[in-house]
Design a protein around this motif. Structure first.
Motif, PDB file in Angstrom:
ATOM      1  N   SER A  88      69.408 -37.400 -52.205  1.00 38.45           N
ATOM      2  CA  SER A  88      68.970 -38.199 -53.366  1.00 38.45           C
ATOM      3  C   SER A  88      69.038 -39.701 -53.064  1.00 38.45           C
ATOM      4  O   SER A  88      68.441 -40.500 -53.784  1.00 38.45           O
ATOM      5  CB  SER A  88      69.791 -37.836 -54.599  1.00 38.45           C
ATOM      6  N   THR A  89      69.719 -40.082 -52.001  1.00 35.22           N
ATOM      7  CA  THR A  89      69.773 -41.503 -51.630  1.00 35.22           C
ATOM      8  C   THR A  89      68.703 -41.839 -50.584  1.00 35.22           C
ATOM      9  O   THR A  89      68.666 -42.956 -50.071  1.00 35.22           O
ATOM     10  CB  THR A  89      71.153 -41.858 -51.022  1.00 35.22           C
ATOM     11  N   THR A  90      67.843 -40.871 -50.240  1.00 36.59           N
ATOM     12  CA  THR A  90      66.868 -41.079 -49.157  1.00 36.59           C
ATOM     13  C   THR A  90      65.439 -40.867 -49.664  1.00 36.59           C
ATOM     14  O   THR A  90      65.238 -40.606 -50.847  1.00 36.59           O
ATOM     15  CB  THR A  90      67.112 -40.082 -47.995  1.00 36.59           C
ATOM     16  N   SER A  91      64.466 -40.933 -48.745  1.00 35.18           N
ATOM     17  CA  SER A  91      63.058 -40.710 -49.126  1.00 35.18           C
ATOM     18  C   SER A  91      62.714 -39.224 -49.226  1.00 35.18           C
ATOM     19  O   SER A  91      61.602 -38.867 -49.612  1.00 35.18           O
ATOM     20  CB  SER A  91      62.127 -41.316 -48.074  1.00 35.18           C
ATOM     21  N   ILE A  92      63.628 -38.360 -48.814  1.00 35.78           N
ATOM     22  CA  ILE A  92      63.377 -36.911 -48.876  1.00 35.78           C
ATOM     23  C   ILE A  92      63.899 -36.401 -50.225  1.00 35.78           C
ATOM     24  O   ILE A  92      65.042 -36.688 -50.593  1.00 35.78           O
ATOM     25  CB  ILE A  92      64.114 -36.180 -47.723  1.00 35.78           C
ATOM     26  N   PRO A  93      63.071 -35.641 -50.967  1.00 33.46           N
ATOM     27  CA  PRO A  93      63.510 -35.199 -52.302  1.00 33.46           C
ATOM     28  C   PRO A  93      64.769 -34.318 -52.228  1.00 33.46           C
ATOM     29  O   PRO A  93      64.911 -33.534 -51.281  1.00 33.46           O
ATOM     30  CB  PRO A  93      62.312 -34.365 -52.806  1.00 33.46           C
ATOM     31  N   PRO A  94      65.682 -34.440 -53.192  1.00 37.51           N
ATOM     32  CA  PRO A  94      66.920 -33.638 -53.170  1.00 37.51           C
ATOM     33  C   PRO A  94      66.670 -32.131 -53.241  1.00 37.51           C
ATOM     34  O   PRO A  94      67.495 -31.348 -52.760  1.00 37.51           O
ATOM     35  CB  PRO A  94      67.705 -34.118 -54.402  1.00 37.51           C
ATOM     36  N   VAL A 133      66.774 -40.415 -40.918  1.00 31.26           N
ATOM     37  CA  VAL A 133      67.627 -41.194 -41.822  1.00 31.26           C
ATOM     38  C   VAL A 133      68.334 -40.241 -42.792  1.00 31.26           C
ATOM     39  O   VAL A 133      69.541 -40.345 -43.033  1.00 31.26           O
ATOM     40  CB  VAL A 133      66.782 -42.239 -42.592  1.00 31.26           C
ATOM     41  N   ALA A 134      67.588 -39.288 -43.296  1.00 30.07           N
ATOM     42  CA  ALA A 134      68.173 -38.313 -44.232  1.00 30.07           C
ATOM     43  C   ALA A 134      69.270 -37.498 -43.552  1.00 30.07           C
ATOM     44  O   ALA A 134      70.321 -37.238 -44.145  1.00 30.07           O
ATOM     45  CB  ALA A 134      67.078 -37.392 -44.775  1.00 30.07           C
ATOM     46  N   LEU A 135      69.043 -37.116 -42.302  1.00 32.04           N
ATOM     47  CA  LEU A 135      70.066 -36.342 -41.582  1.00 32.04           C
ATOM     48  C   LEU A 135      71.350 -37.150 -41.429  1.00 32.04           C
ATOM     49  O   LEU A 135      72.459 -36.624 -41.604  1.00 32.04           O
ATOM     50  CB  LEU A 135      69.529 -35.902 -40.210  1.00 32.04           C
ATOM     51  N   GLN A 136      71.204 -38.438 -41.130  1.00 38.30           N
ATOM     52  CA  GLN A 136      72.412 -39.264 -40.988  1.00 38.30           C
ATOM     53  C   GLN A 136      73.128 -39.419 -42.323  1.00 38.30           C
ATOM     54  O   GLN A 136      74.367 -39.449 -42.376  1.00 38.30           O
ATOM     55  CB  GLN A 136      72.074 -40.631 -40.367  1.00 38.30           C
ATOM     56  N   ALA A 137      72.354 -39.502 -43.413  1.00 38.96           N
ATOM     57  CA  ALA A 137      72.972 -39.596 -44.743  1.00 38.96           C
ATOM     58  C   ALA A 137      73.768 -38.322 -45.048  1.00 38.96           C
ATOM     59  O   ALA A 137      74.869 -38.375 -45.618  1.00 38.96           O
ATOM     60  CB  ALA A 137      71.897 -39.823 -45.809  1.00 38.96           C
ATOM     61  N   ILE A 138      73.217 -37.172 -44.640  1.00 38.12           N
ATOM     62  CA  ILE A 138      73.933 -35.910 -44.860  1.00 38.12           C
ATOM     63  C   ILE A 138      75.231 -35.901 -44.049  1.00 38.12           C
ATOM     64  O   ILE A 138      76.295 -35.544 -44.550  1.00 38.12           O
ATOM     65  CB  ILE A 138      73.038 -34.709 -44.487  1.00 38.12           C
ATOM     66  N   ARG A 139      75.130 -36.329 -42.803  1.00 41.41           N
ATOM     67  CA  ARG A 139      76.343 -36.355 -41.981  1.00 41.41           C
ATOM     68  C   ARG A 139      77.425 -37.198 -42.640  1.00 41.41           C
ATOM     69  O   ARG A 139      78.591 -36.806 -42.719  1.00 41.41           O
ATOM     70  CB  ARG A 139      76.012 -36.899 -40.585  1.00 41.41           C
TER      71      ARG A 139
END
Lengths: 466, 466
Positions: A188-194, A36-42
């Motif tokens: 910062s919008t995901t469960s992985i810390p920024p 999910v975090a990877l897609q947010a980065i994309r």
């Protein structure tokens, strides 16, 4: 390596602690959240395309000056950054930005390398042990001035559950800093810390970070021998180095002409700045007046300079172009990474001498034999102390993507942890998990010193117990 | 670390080169010959029993003086050599010499860790790739004054195909030197070169050997933090360290009394000098007036001193013996490896705080939770950054033999290559072997740039191609 100031030491410690906390906090997050975090980065990078390309333009303009200044120097002195520095910096070339974005999705689609059970045993009734792959922890990755590598390394780190501190080549500083802050914004919008992915921009920060062995678990320098050696000299942290590639092709007594020419030529000239290109050519002594002149002619036709031992040189005196392209080798030729159109060529008495030469002079990277002899193939693959031992194949195959590893973190020239082309598996280690379901819990006294012993029964590996 | 002289540098280089040559020469020897070599060593050591025991007697006599001199010092200051130095040195105790000999046969009977195919793919028609386990190369192993370890490490190195340079504690010098020369003598009758196992006896030789990164592939120091850190500071060679064990037991809210007491007591007192003994006890805040006083009473009964945080201390004021055995903890208690009858005890609010405490203060070795909560177990095993994460089991299980690894090279406190108890698998790495059976050999041009692409088809792992 420049000495760290106390302020950069403090800053480095803060960065390292933040990375460690981010790593620890992420351990209870389900691995699917990493995708999910990877897609947010994309998505964030898609939206910020114009902003990133503007920063990239600044870097390009600044570096054009640098490159012109160096233009008169030899390629090798610039190391693997090569003469095409500006081209590598350039994110505006058609398709390059999209390829960078697609790379994120490709990494997300790879199998998760963590949570794999690699060993499972029952030690006694109700007492089970598993060895489960897990992230190494905090990575410090130092790489060349290619801004898209920031995104690629960030994606690999996130997918494997490792926090990372990144330092790219100084020529890409504007692009790299912006990409890194966009990645943090997306996280910062995901469960992985920024702070899972952080970036530093100066050499003195690197020096200070190398002292943070309490918080950083692995340093991955991508560059030449000098960078890797310098880092090993300055840290207690384990180093997975990507150093020189001094690779060889050996034409054995039974080498078939077409194979020999195709493999020698491609291994040398396909992409000369790559670490998996060949620098040394070894020729069986029986081939001096037969195959060798033909191979030499094919190389000379491609404008390859040949640095030859005396008998090798004498054998091609009548090959057209030899007077221009062939010359006598000196001792340093056998340990040179030319990264250009030069081949060091030497006669050997057979596969044993070829192996001895390579084990003593190569960088233990990739070496290929051309032969029809099963005995020679076997001696080659077993006797060579090289990460990649090839039979009748170009050294250029030595690459994580070509190997089908899905991706490539780098090519390790070390001999521990991960060797040769490294995929996501090279970013994990393991931990043991043990659970007792015995009524009273389990102590060794239940099994030893007159206790009931151990069963040590293999269990199906299956899923991790937790 | 003492500075090497130029003569010890030259000697060290010669030793390292001899080891490297022995390693390289052994690569073409069939692995079954390694077992033959192990049996030859056993036989030689059987015949030389009286001679070895005489050398051992010299070491014992020399060390009795040393030990008397140190007798007034605290156990911890002597590190893991412990007060029983003489007992560890002693090869004459009934059964010890025979156990050492049997250990050689036991290692010979283990599965060969090299030549295992861990990855196999077809890259294209007739082009196959395998990843095959192989020895790391040349090991430098530094260990305590236990002469039988010379034989044990030599056996493990030979079985795994690694050449080794050994340095034992100075107190065992006569025994170790003799054992090493007997091993070389035995090897000279086999296919394994006699310089496959070599021994050095002084610290300055170690300093010089640490500079031989061209020939030595892995340093394995067995000892405390100080030794491991000192070595990491002085070498570019990868280090597989066996450093401190600061292990914890955490009694969670739902801990069952009998499990809690059995596990806390054994983890502390079973063998206090061992790295897998517990040093820290964490108590859920809800247990202060219920379970904790009972656990404290059981520990005090075993004469364990308790260094407590204020609320933990207050909660056991009425436990018999508390006034003698319980006292206030100071900050350094949370990072102390006591190696003796002392426990640092702290209250935590739950599993999350326990994990945070351990991740920040422990040596990432072995930690055990006592709980009935599946959620707490899962958080523990996933959230702890420790090599061994246990549920309802004594920390003392953390051991290669107890794990069923067949043997133990050591317990690695590192996070790369091998972590936790290390068996023979920890002494191998891998190489890639690739073979083309295509008519013209294989070049990447056949598959890329308009070529026919890659198939990347998984193949059965089976046997190595060579």
């Amino acid at each position: 390596m420049s000495q760290p100031s106390s302020s950069s030491s403090n800053a480095a410690e803060s960065i390292a602690i933040a990375a460690r906390r981010a790593f620890e906090d992420s351990q209870l997050v389900d691995p699917s959240e990493r995708d999910v975090a990877l897609q947010a980065i994309r998505k964030t990078l898609e939206q910020a395309r114009d902003q990133v390309l503007a920063a990239n333009k600044q870097d390009m303009e600044a570096s054009s000056g640098i490159t012109a200044h160096h233009a008169g120097e030899k390629l090798a002195s610039e190391g693997k950054l090569s003469a095409s520095l500006v081209s590598r910096l350039d994110l505006t070339r058609p398709g390059k930005y999209d390829a960078m974005l697609q790379g994120i999705t490709d990494v997300a689609n790879l199998p998760v390398p963590t949570g794999q059970v690699t060993f499972a045993k029952e030690l006694g009734e109700g007492l089970e042990l598993q060895r489960v792959t897990c992230p190494v922890g905090v990575l410090l990755v130092i790489f060349e001035a290619r801004p898209e590598v920031v995104v690629n390394i960030a994606a690999l780190a996130i997918k494997s559950g490792n926090a990372a501190i990144l330092k790219g080549g100084k020529e890409s500083i504007n692009t790299a800093t912006l990409l890194s802050s966009l990645i943090a914004k997306a996280l910062s919008t995901t469960s992985i810390p920024p702070t899972f992915i952080q970036s530093v921009s100066t050499r003195s920060e690197i020096s200070s970070l190398l002292a943070q062995d309490r918080y950083i678990d692995l340093v991955m320098p991508r560059g030449g021998n000098e960078l890797v050696t310098n880092i090993k000299n300055n840290t207690r942290i384990p180093v997975m180095g990507h150093a020189d590639g001094i690779c060889a092709v050996y034409l054995d007594e039974s080498a078939v002409e077409e194979k020999a020419i195709r493999i020698a030529v491609e291994s040398k000239i396909d992409y000369m700045a790559a670490c998996n290109s060949a620098e040394t050519l070894l020729i069986h002594e029986s081939l001096l007046s037969t195959l060798w002149p033909k191979v030499a002619a094919a190389l000379i036709e491609k404008k390859v300079s040949l640095r030859c031992d005396p008998s090798i040189l004498a054998a091609i005196s009548s090959v057209p172009g030899a007077s221009e392209y062939a010359s006598a080798a000196v001792e340093s030729d056998w340990t040179s990474e030319y990264l250009g159109p030069t081949f060091a060529v030497r006669q050997v008495s057979g596969v044993q001498e070829a192996i001895k030469h390579i084990n003593s002079h190569s960088s233990h990277h990739t070496d290929s034999i051309v032969t029809e002899s099963e005995a020679a193939m076997s001696a080659w693959c077993r006797g060579l102390d090289s990460a990649n031992c090839f039979v009748n194949a170009s050294t250029r195959f030595s690459d994580g993507t070509r190997y089908g590893l899905g991706t490539e973190v780098g090519i390790s020239t070390g001999k521990t942890h991960a060797r040769g082309p490294v995929g996501l598996e090279g970013l994990v280690i393991y931990k043991y998990m043990m659970r007792s379901k015995a009524d009273k819990g389990s102590i060794i006294g239940d099994h030893e010193k007159g206790g009931k012993g151990y069963t040590h029964k293999d269990l199906p590996k299956g899923k991790p117990m937790f």
